[in-house]
Design an enzyme around this catalytic site. Sequence first.
Site, mmCIF file in Angstrom:
data_model
loop_
_atom_site.group_PDB
_atom_site.id
_atom_site.type_symbol
_atom_site.label_atom_id
_atom_site.label_comp_id
_atom_site.label_asym_id
_atom_site.label_seq_id
_atom_site.Cartn_x
_atom_site.Cartn_y
_atom_site.Cartn_z
ATOM 1 N N SER A 98 0.878 -1.236 -0.024
ATOM 2 C CA SER A 98 0.038 -0.092 0.045
ATOM 3 C C SER A 98 0.918 1.269 -0.031
ATOM 4 O O SER A 98 1.847 1.220 0.492
ATOM 5 C CB SER A 98 -0.977 0.090 1.228
ATOM 6 O OG SER A 98 -1.546 1.130 1.360
ATOM 7 N N TYR A 127 -4.044 -1.337 10.350
ATOM 8 C CA TYR A 127 -3.729 -1.561 8.786
ATOM 9 C C TYR A 127 -2.530 -1.098 8.458
ATOM 10 O O TYR A 127 -1.431 -1.946 7.656
ATOM 11 C CB TYR A 127 -4.612 -0.758 7.811
ATOM 12 C CG TYR A 127 -4.628 -1.172 6.444
ATOM 13 C CD1 TYR A 127 -4.707 -2.271 6.005
ATOM 14 C CD2 TYR A 127 -4.198 0.017 5.604
ATOM 15 C CE1 TYR A 127 -4.784 -2.517 4.482
ATOM 16 C CE2 TYR A 127 -4.119 -0.239 4.250
ATOM 17 C CZ TYR A 127 -4.281 -1.586 3.863
ATOM 18 O OH TYR A 127 -4.098 -1.642 2.397
HETATM 19 N N1 LIG Z 1 -8.138 -0.983 -2.573
HETATM 20 C C1 LIG Z 1 -7.546 0.077 -1.905
HETATM 21 O O1 LIG Z 1 -7.630 1.393 -2.074
HETATM 22 C C2 LIG Z 1 -5.940 -0.617 -1.902
HETATM 23 C C3 LIG Z 1 -4.974 0.305 -1.541
HETATM 24 C C4 LIG Z 1 -3.810 -0.204 -1.359
HETATM 25 C C5 LIG Z 1 -3.604 -1.298 -1.289
HETATM 26 N N2 LIG Z 1 -4.561 -2.179 -1.309
HETATM 27 C C6 LIG Z 1 -4.408 -3.805 -1.115
HETATM 28 O O2 LIG Z 1 -4.566 -4.401 -2.376
HETATM 29 C C7 LIG Z 1 -4.636 -5.837 -2.015
HETATM 30 C C8 LIG Z 1 -5.815 -6.146 -2.575
HETATM 31 O O3 LIG Z 1 -7.131 -5.382 -2.157
HETATM 32 P P1 LIG Z 1 -8.462 -5.047 -2.972
HETATM 33 O O4 LIG Z 1 -8.407 -3.575 -2.904
HETATM 34 O O5 LIG Z 1 -8.449 -5.481 -4.196
HETATM 35 O O6 LIG Z 1 -9.277 -5.713 -2.081
HETATM 36 P P2 LIG Z 1 -10.672 -6.521 -2.409
HETATM 37 O O7 LIG Z 1 -11.439 -6.166 -3.540
HETATM 38 O O8 LIG Z 1 -11.418 -6.576 -0.922
HETATM 39 O O9 LIG Z 1 -10.140 -8.121 -2.754
HETATM 40 C C9 LIG Z 1 -9.273 -8.502 -1.483
HETATM 41 C C10 LIG Z 1 -9.114 -9.949 -2.138
HETATM 42 O O10 LIG Z 1 -8.258 -10.858 -1.094
HETATM 43 C C11 LIG Z 1 -8.922 -11.955 -0.901
HETATM 44 N N3 LIG Z 1 -8.750 -12.422 0.482
HETATM 45 C C12 LIG Z 1 -8.957 -11.681 1.490
HETATM 46 N N4 LIG Z 1 -8.506 -12.596 2.508
HETATM 47 C C13 LIG Z 1 -8.165 -13.684 2.074
HETATM 48 C C14 LIG Z 1 -7.572 -14.724 2.646
HETATM 49 N N5 LIG Z 1 -7.382 -15.059 3.938
HETATM 50 N N6 LIG Z 1 -6.977 -15.890 1.985
HETATM 51 C C15 LIG Z 1 -7.081 -15.670 0.557
HETATM 52 N N7 LIG Z 1 -7.504 -14.618 0.064
HETATM 53 C C16 LIG Z 1 -8.154 -13.786 0.772
HETATM 54 C C17 LIG Z 1 -10.227 -11.759 -1.335
HETATM 55 O O11 LIG Z 1 -11.117 -12.940 -1.532
HETATM 56 P P3 LIG Z 1 -11.810 -13.939 -0.455
HETATM 57 O O12 LIG Z 1 -12.465 -13.023 0.623
HETATM 58 O O13 LIG Z 1 -12.703 -14.727 -1.395
HETATM 59 O O14 LIG Z 1 -10.638 -14.767 0.101
HETATM 60 C C18 LIG Z 1 -10.119 -10.929 -2.602
HETATM 61 O O15 LIG Z 1 -9.885 -11.740 -3.598
HETATM 62 C C19 LIG Z 1 -4.813 -5.784 -0.399
HETATM 63 O O16 LIG Z 1 -3.455 -6.285 -0.015
HETATM 64 C C20 LIG Z 1 -4.713 -4.339 0.115
HETATM 65 O O17 LIG Z 1 -4.224 -4.286 1.185
HETATM 66 C C21 LIG Z 1 -5.808 -1.918 -1.542
#
Ligand SMILES: NC(=O)c1ccc[n+]([C@@H]2O[C@H](COP(=O)([O-])OP(=O)(O)OC[C@H]3O[C@@H](n4cnc5c(N)ncnc54)[C@H](OP(=O)(O)O)[C@@H]3O)[C@@H](O)[C@H]2O)c1
Length: 240
Positions: free
Chosen positions: A141, A154
């Site tokens: 992030s 976080y």
């Molecule tokens: N969105 C933002 O603004 C943002 C910004 C910076 C960084 N990020 C990072 O980007 C990454 C992806 O996030 P996103 O924004 O794409 O969120 P998202 O849309 O909520 O997707 C999260 C993904 O992680 C999976 N997941 C969650 N817990 C898990 C577990 N225990 N084992 C395996 N898979 C798991 C979820 O699937 P299931 O629930 O089916 O397991 C889903 O596929 C994260 O690391 C987040 O911290 C996001």
Amino acid sequence: MTATGQDTPLAGRVVAVTGASKGIGWAVTQALTARGARVIAGARDVSGLSLDGAEFHPLDVTDEASVAAFAGAAVRAGVAALVNNAGVGSFQPIEEITLAEYHRVMDTNVLGTLLVTRALIGHFRERHARGGGSQVVNVTSDVSARTFANGALYTASKYAQRALTQALAAEGQGYGLRVTEIRPGMVDTFFAGSVQGAEHKAEWLRPADVADAVLYALTAPPHARIDEVLLHPVVQEVAF
Ligand SMILES: NC(=O)c1ccc[n+]([C@@H]2O[C@H](COP(=O)([O-])OP(=O)(O)OC[C@H]3O[C@@H](n4cnc5c(N)ncnc54)[C@H](OP(=O)(O)O)[C@@H]3O)[C@@H](O)[C@H]2O)c1
């Protein structure tokens, strides 16, 4: 890359992607398969998912047995790169952080990255012994190196994920592993229980923008290592 998108360094490569069912992980999986890579894709709920070039496996990154099964499938497929993307978010003042929430966030973001990476290192070492290189791309992030009110839990998890990333880079240099940290700012996904496409996110990064950063790292020539990519939507305050 050719006009068909097939004759790239990604064509035929096997890439494991965690958190591949939605948001950024889904966009990464789409971008990789569109360029001819084969994706071993994991998330806890993969029901109903299908995409040409991708194999979906149930994966809970916090569970050692589940990680072992996922890593086994990736190794059998000949995995050359891992994208640690699975993650959860949680935002509240320190006095409201429960033990359960602490474990949910830290176990997913920190332990999960550690377990999945650790499960593939032996394979990456073997690839090196046979003259091959490997890559790990960790989606952390923009807040993996700065914090804010209500962000203690976080950002602690993301600082820790950054530390894991950097230590892995140093260790992996000995066995041909190139490691990249991708640090996105606000991205329009389902993150932290939010709704993708919500109006207030109209000017945020798209998941495909982050997938492009992952592709940049994975398509770097073998003599180049992309250590870190920090990207933000222009509406976000300038911060490093
Ligand atoms: N969105 C933002 O603004 C943002 C910004 C910076 C960084 N990020 C990072 O980007 C990454 C992806 O996030 P996103 O924004 O794409 O969120 P998202 O849309 O909520 O997707 C999260 C993904 O992680 C999976 N997941 C969650 N817990 C898990 C577990 N225990 N084992 C395996 N898979 C798991 C979820 O699937 P299931 O629930 O089916 O397991 C889903 O596929 C994260 O690391 C987040 O911290 C996001």
